[in-house]
Design a protein around this motif. Structure first.
Motif, PDB file in Angstrom:
ATOM      1  N   PRO A  15      12.376  -5.415 -13.391  1.00 18.53           N
ATOM      2  CA  PRO A  15      10.980  -6.202 -13.434  1.00 18.53           C
ATOM      3  C   PRO A  15      10.408  -6.112 -14.826  1.00 18.53           C
ATOM      4  CG  PRO A  15      10.820  -4.187 -12.111  1.00 18.53           C
ATOM      5  CD  PRO A  15      12.386  -4.342 -12.313  1.00 18.53           C
ATOM      6  N   ARG A  47      12.792  -0.791  -4.111  1.00 18.45           N
ATOM      7  CA  ARG A  47      11.914  -0.175  -4.682  1.00 18.45           C
ATOM      8  C   ARG A  47      10.441  -0.080  -4.532  1.00 18.45           C
ATOM      9  NH1 ARG A  47      14.747   0.592 -10.738  1.00 18.45           N
ATOM     10  NH2 ARG A  47      16.666   1.467  -9.952  1.00 18.45           N
ATOM     11  N   LEU A  51       1.285  -3.501  -5.288  1.00 20.56           N
ATOM     12  CA  LEU A  51       0.746  -3.955  -6.725  1.00 20.56           C
ATOM     13  C   LEU A  51      -0.657  -3.573  -6.838  1.00 20.56           C
ATOM     14  CD1 LEU A  51       2.534  -7.591  -6.836  1.00 20.56           C
ATOM     15  CD2 LEU A  51       3.001  -5.461  -7.918  1.00 20.56           C
ATOM     16  N   SER A  55      -1.930  -6.007 -11.447  1.00 16.63           N
ATOM     17  CA  SER A  55      -0.623  -6.533 -11.574  1.00 16.63           C
ATOM     18  C   SER A  55      -0.578  -8.084 -10.989  1.00 16.63           C
ATOM     19  CB  SER A  55       0.293  -5.581 -10.831  1.00 16.63           C
ATOM     20  OG  SER A  55       0.322  -4.414 -11.504  1.00 16.63           O
ATOM     21  N   GLN A 104       8.694  -4.629  -4.768  1.00 14.22           N
ATOM     22  CA  GLN A 104       9.384  -5.184  -6.141  1.00 14.22           C
ATOM     23  C   GLN A 104      10.416  -5.981  -6.161  1.00 14.22           C
ATOM     24  OE1 GLN A 104       9.903  -1.658  -8.516  1.00 14.22           O
ATOM     25  NE2 GLN A 104      11.783  -2.361  -9.412  1.00 14.22           N
ATOM     26  N   GLN A 105      11.315  -5.819  -4.924  1.00  9.34           N
ATOM     27  CA  GLN A 105      12.265  -6.959  -4.742  1.00  9.34           C
ATOM     28  C   GLN A 105      11.813  -8.066  -4.651  1.00  9.34           C
ATOM     29  OE1 GLN A 105      14.262  -5.963  -1.042  1.00  9.34           O
ATOM     30  NE2 GLN A 105      16.093  -6.810  -1.758  1.00  9.34           N
ATOM     31  N   LEU A 300       6.140   0.696 -10.915  1.00  9.64           N
ATOM     32  CA  LEU A 300       6.329  -0.786 -11.232  1.00  9.64           C
ATOM     33  C   LEU A 300       4.976  -1.354 -11.813  1.00  9.64           C
ATOM     34  CD1 LEU A 300       7.375  -3.586 -10.728  1.00  9.64           C
ATOM     35  CD2 LEU A 300       6.537  -3.627  -8.567  1.00  9.64           C
ATOM     36  N   ASN A 301       3.714  -0.692 -11.436  1.00  9.05           N
ATOM     37  CA  ASN A 301       2.637  -1.234 -12.116  1.00  9.05           C
ATOM     38  C   ASN A 301       2.488  -0.761 -13.455  1.00  9.05           C
ATOM     39  OD1 ASN A 301       1.146  -2.363  -9.775  1.00  9.05           O
ATOM     40  ND2 ASN A 301       1.366  -0.613  -9.078  1.00  9.05           N
TER      41      ASN A 301
END
Ligand code: RFL
Ligand code: PHB
Length: 393
Positions: A15, A47, A51, A55, A104-105, A300-301
């Protein structure tokens, strides 16, 4: 030997790398992405799931929000469960902010589709990726693809290649320090074809350990169990997993619906921060520079916030102003340490700590006291809400 030049050479099509390349394209700055896995592998990786509001705003501003707006599940809060009771923490009521559950995908899928439409240059299945001349103003990235050696010269190299990548490892050891800590537990995560049994995420501390109920869509549930990091997934039959989830998540008057498990894996937990995210012509973003345990939903964020800050710095650089770019590492690390603290706090509050009987019992009761305070103090809840929905950049 194919030789190319670009402004920004990005290593890693997770990402962080895909989003940076997209944000730069949006600003008219060309980049090339080099990834060692196949596109199918990158698209299949399951994963993170939550969000932050910031994000969502970033993805939307960059034209990546169409499916997110229709398929993302906006959550006003979370449930915290302990001592057999479930408590709702309402972020929207507390501070007027929300989070969005969108895997995330799915973010990666949207990014790959956008890049494919735009004709971006992304090399997948690149072998022997290496960086060179990082202390110069024309660093290079080399790799082999189908037996052919490639050589890319850029103005900057960005390491978006995750924790195990080559970028951070290319910084001389005397020029970087690594801060880390591991935890005596891991998460066993499953995806199941069953409608979520809850409207919002449940984080539960149970005597047997942590459990969590998340989701991916109205028909797919994502659930997690605290397990021994040395545990073997082979020892976790579907029946054993559902039994443990039922025990740890169950409360009177509520039913956890079971379904076919389509994926299961064990992920160790780690906190890790590099002492620097820049080294001459190299910048690190996302997991290449830092890792959090997943309890705060921050991995991810954090990658998205790094990318937002670095993209702004690179845009200013090409407009003739280096101030933001020069401050990137320090600004991103300052936010990251606040995020580390939050992730560590959530993790330690919600997991059973192994130890001799007496100290484990003390820890558990102290955690119950902490959760009791949290669920009865509006001040504490606002602090949780502010951090969970995302600190400002
Ligand atoms: P990624 O997603 O790891 O992407 C890095 C990309 O770089 C590629 N790569 C290389 N490419 C070229 N040359 C090399 N030498 C390379 N080495 C690696 C990799 O194949 C990959 O495509 O990092 P990025 O983009 O920084 O994104 C960060 C997020 O992925 C990460 O923070 C989160 O997913 C963390 N995380 C979770 N976070 C949560 O908030 N909730 C979760 O439930 C959650 N589950 C997880 C996770 C991370 C996991 N990992 C990394 C082990 C589950 C797992 C299994
Ligand atoms: C997920 O849905 O995968 C998820 C949600 C919240 C977390 C961690 C993972 O804190």
């Amino acid at each position: 030997m194919p030789k190319e030049t670009t402004r920004i050479a990005i290593i890693g099509a997770g990402p962080a790398g895909l989003l940076l390349s997209w944000a730069l394209r949006d600003a008219g700055i060309d980049s090339i992405v080099v990834e060692n896995r196949s596109q199918d592998y990158v698209l299949a990786r399951i994963r993170a799931g939550v969000l932050e509001q910031g994000s969502v705003e970033t993805l939307t501003r960059l034209g990546l929000g169409a499916r997110l707006a229709t398929e993302g599940l906006v959550h006003d809060g979370i449930y915290l469960q302990f001592a057999g009771e479930r408590h709702h923490i309402d972020f929207a009521d507390l501070i007027g902010r929300t989070v969005t559950v969108y895997g995330q995908q799915e973010v990666v899928k949207d990014l790959v589709a956008a890049h494919t439409n735009a004709g971006s240059t992304i090399y997948y299945e690149a072998a022997d990726v290496a960086v060179h001349d990082l202390t110069s103003t024309s660093p290079r990235v080399t790799f082999t693809l189908d037996g052919e050696q490639h050589d890319i010269t850029a103005d900057f190299v960005v390491g978006a290649d995750g924790f195990h990548g080559v970028s951070r490892a290319s910084i001389p050891t005397e020029a970087i320090m690594l801060y880390d800590r591991s935890y005596p537990f891991a998460w066993l995560g499953i995806l199941a074809d069953v409608a979520p049994s809850t409207d919002e995420l449940i984080y539960a501390l149970h005597e047997d350990g942590f459990a969590m109920h998340s989701m991916r869509s109205p028909s797919v549930s994502r659930l997690y169990l605290q397990v021994d990091p040395a545990g073997d997934i082979q020892n976790w039959s579907d029946e054993r997993i559902w039994d443990a989830l039922q025990r740890r998540l169950g409360i009177p008057g509520w039913t956890l619906h079971e379904g076919v498990i389509t994926e299961k894996s064990i992920t160790p937990m780690r906190s890790f921060v590099a002492s620097r995210l820049d080294y001459h012509s190299l910048f690190l973003v996302g997991d290449a520079g830092h890792i959090v345990p997943p309890t705060g939903a921050k991995g991810l964020n954090s990658a998205i916030s790094d990318v937002t800050q670095l993209a702004a710095g690179l845009v200013d650089h090409y407009a003739g102003d280096d101030t933001t770019l020069a401050g990137y590492g320090e600004a991103a690390l300052a936010r990251q340490w606040r995020t580390q603290q939050f992730s560590q706090w959530m993790t330690e509050m919600l997991h059973r700590h192994p130890g001799d009987l007496q100290s484990a019992a003390f820890d558990y009761r102290s955690q119950l006291g902490q959760l009791d305070y949290l669920t009865t103090s509006l001040h504490a809840q606002r602090s949780l809400a502010e951090q969970y929905t995302g600190l400002p950049l």
